[in-house]
Design an enzyme around this catalytic site. Structure first.
Site, PDB file in Angstrom:
ATOM      1  N   LEU A   1       0.872  -1.170   0.000  1.00 29.75           N
ATOM      2  CA  LEU A   1       0.000   0.000   0.000  1.00 29.75           C
ATOM      3  C   LEU A   1       0.909   1.220   0.000  1.00 29.75           C
ATOM      4  O   LEU A   1       1.937   1.229   0.677  1.00 29.75           O
ATOM      5  CB  LEU A   1      -0.889   0.038   1.251  1.00 29.75           C
ATOM      6  CG  LEU A   1      -2.108  -0.880   1.321  1.00 29.75           C
ATOM      7  CD1 LEU A   1      -2.810  -0.698   2.667  1.00 29.75           C
ATOM      8  CD2 LEU A   1      -3.080  -0.608   0.181  1.00 29.75           C
ATOM      9  N   ASP A   2       0.540   2.249  -0.745  1.00 31.32           N
ATOM     10  CA  ASP A   2       1.326   3.477  -0.728  1.00 31.32           C
ATOM     11  C   ASP A   2       1.439   4.010   0.695  1.00 31.32           C
ATOM     12  O   ASP A   2       0.549   3.790   1.525  1.00 31.32           O
ATOM     13  CB  ASP A   2       0.660   4.549  -1.597  1.00 31.32           C
ATOM     14  CG  ASP A   2       0.705   4.222  -3.076  1.00 31.32           C
ATOM     15  OD1 ASP A   2       1.476   3.329  -3.461  1.00 31.32           O
ATOM     16  OD2 ASP A   2      -0.044   4.869  -3.837  1.00 31.32           O
ATOM     17  N   ARG A   3       2.503   4.728   0.953  1.00 31.36           N
ATOM     18  CA  ARG A   3       2.751   5.264   2.295  1.00 31.36           C
ATOM     19  C   ARG A   3       1.547   6.026   2.847  1.00 31.36           C
ATOM     20  O   ARG A   3       1.142   5.835   3.990  1.00 31.36           O
ATOM     21  CB  ARG A   3       3.971   6.176   2.250  1.00 31.36           C
ATOM     22  CG  ARG A   3       4.306   6.831   3.579  1.00 31.36           C
ATOM     23  CD  ARG A   3       5.517   7.717   3.479  1.00 31.36           C
ATOM     24  NE  ARG A   3       5.963   8.144   4.805  1.00 31.36           N
ATOM     25  CZ  ARG A   3       7.209   8.397   5.131  1.00 31.36           C
ATOM     26  NH1 ARG A   3       8.153   8.242   4.228  1.00 31.36           N
ATOM     27  NH2 ARG A   3       7.523   8.787   6.349  1.00 31.36           N
TER      28      ARG A   3
ATOM     29  N   THR B   1      -1.549   5.915   1.899  1.00 39.97           N
ATOM     30  CA  THR B   1      -2.817   5.185   1.809  1.00 39.97           C
ATOM     31  C   THR B   1      -2.996   4.334   3.047  1.00 39.97           C
ATOM     32  O   THR B   1      -2.076   3.638   3.469  1.00 39.97           O
ATOM     33  CB  THR B   1      -2.841   4.294   0.555  1.00 39.97           C
ATOM     34  OG1 THR B   1      -2.659   5.103  -0.608  1.00 39.97           O
ATOM     35  CG2 THR B   1      -4.168   3.555   0.444  1.00 39.97           C
TER      36      THR B   1
ATOM     37  N   HIS C   1       0.864   3.606  -7.252  1.00 40.93           N
ATOM     38  CA  HIS C   1       0.050   4.823  -7.406  1.00 40.93           C
ATOM     39  C   HIS C   1      -1.067   4.638  -8.432  1.00 40.93           C
ATOM     40  O   HIS C   1      -1.567   5.625  -8.990  1.00 40.93           O
ATOM     41  CB  HIS C   1       0.899   6.025  -7.818  1.00 40.93           C
ATOM     42  CG  HIS C   1       1.957   6.405  -6.840  1.00 40.93           C
ATOM     43  ND1 HIS C   1       2.866   7.411  -7.083  1.00 40.93           N
ATOM     44  CD2 HIS C   1       2.263   5.940  -5.592  1.00 40.93           C
ATOM     45  CE1 HIS C   1       3.677   7.542  -6.047  1.00 40.93           C
ATOM     46  NE2 HIS C   1       3.335   6.649  -5.130  1.00 40.93           N
TER      47      HIS C   1
END
Length: 323
Positions: A133-135, A137, A229
């Site tokens: 998961l993106d930082r 998110t 992303h």
């Protein structure tokens, strides 16, 4: 342990990768960790070529917790746990795994501090990590405790039987519910960003409008691929931006919105050992919920994010515009 017989004289890492349906790098990690045996002999070279009908055994041992480089200053709610896996509700601002440029604790280091036994299929730095998961998110992420569970979960991620649905607050409503099937690669104009690029990797996302509010709109996003992303890039490509995402074009309220308003809300997969169908809801964090209650009617918001409603709007995508 998994046993199989070589069907050709191909490289050992290629055979293990194909047989277990894992990545080539994961197969290499198993071999270098002395977990692959050919005819009762440990083989440490991924390039080793077995003979047809050689017996190959893969020992799915677990990794022991590693020593952390940085102090862990956060906690992570556990949604589900058994002897094979964990499902966590990752907070925004936490990086999933370490990197040379990272000077703070990651999710893997939190797992180490809690002394979880983890899969080492992706090596020590990414121990247990099945997907990212993106930082910025937040939301649901699954972690494998054993290599066998990791291999089977990775297979589901690859064949799309593992699913993830996100909630996002965006600046403008979608013109219509849509499916974007647009390739993604690093942006040629800004190396911090990804972009829709003609020769990029395939990427597909379905988007549904949920409710309109005050200078914001709530949408649901279903991933069919997992590019870095991806949701943010696809939305930017149709001139829509997630609140707080100044990297991809959100232009206002930056000082009042502390992070990107994107949350991995629903996750579903088949249990890698029991075969049971599982589904998990990652509760919204207060920062997301509080902003949502300012932007939308509370009753409307709560009704639209019910899992039953989310599933119903993605059960049939035939009315979605293809872009």
């Amino acid at each position: 342990m998994v046993e199989f017989y070589a069907q050709s004289d191909d490289r050992l890492d290629i055979m293990v990768s194909k047989e277990l349906k894992i990545s080539r790098n994961q197969a290499i990690n198993l071999i270098k960790d002395a977990l692959v045996i050919v005819n009762d002999k440990e083989i440490l070279k991924p390039s080793f070529k077995a003979n047809p009908n050689d017996k190959i055994c893969v020992n799915f041992a677990e990794a022991k917790p590693q020593e952390n480089r940085y102090e862990v200053k956060f906690d992570v709610p556990i949604i589900y746990e058994d002897e094979n896996l964990l499902v966590l509700n990752k907070p925004a601002g936490v990086v999933v795994h370490g990197a040379n440029s990272l000077k703070e604790a990651s999710l893997v280091e939190w797992l180490n501090e809690k002394s979880f036994m983890l899969s080492n299929l992706n090596g020590a730095v990414r121990a247990g990590i099945v997907h990212r998961l993106d930082r910025e998110t937040s939301g649901a992420i699954v972690v494998a405790k054993t290599n066998l569970a990791h291999a089977k979960l990775s297979e589901q991620l690859s064949d799309k039987s593992m699913g993830r649905i996100y909630l996002a607050m965006v600046d403008l409503a979608l013109k219509s519910d849509c499916i974007l099937d647009r390739p993604i690669a690093r942006s040629p104009a800004n190396r911090l960003k990804n972009a829709v690029v003609a020769n990029g990797k395939p990427a597909k996302t379905a988007f549904r409008n949920l409710c309109e509010g005050k200078n914001a709109n709530l949408i649901a996003c279903k991933l069919f691929t997992g590019r870095t992303h991806q949701i943010r890039v696809h939305l930017s490509s149709i001139n829509r931006h997630i609140l707080g995402d100044n990297l991809y074009g959100f232009k206002s309220e930056k000082d009042r919105i502390s992070r990107i308003m994107l949350h991995a809300y629903l996750m579903y997969f088949t249990h890698p050992i029991t075969g049971e169908k599982l589904e998990f809801v990652a509760p919204l964090y207060d920062d997301f919920k509080n902003l949502a209650y300012k932007k939308f009617q509370m009753e409307d918001f709560d009704e639209k994010i019910k899992p039953s409603h989310i599933h119903s709007i993605f059960s049939d995508l035939s009315d979605c515009v293809r872009l």
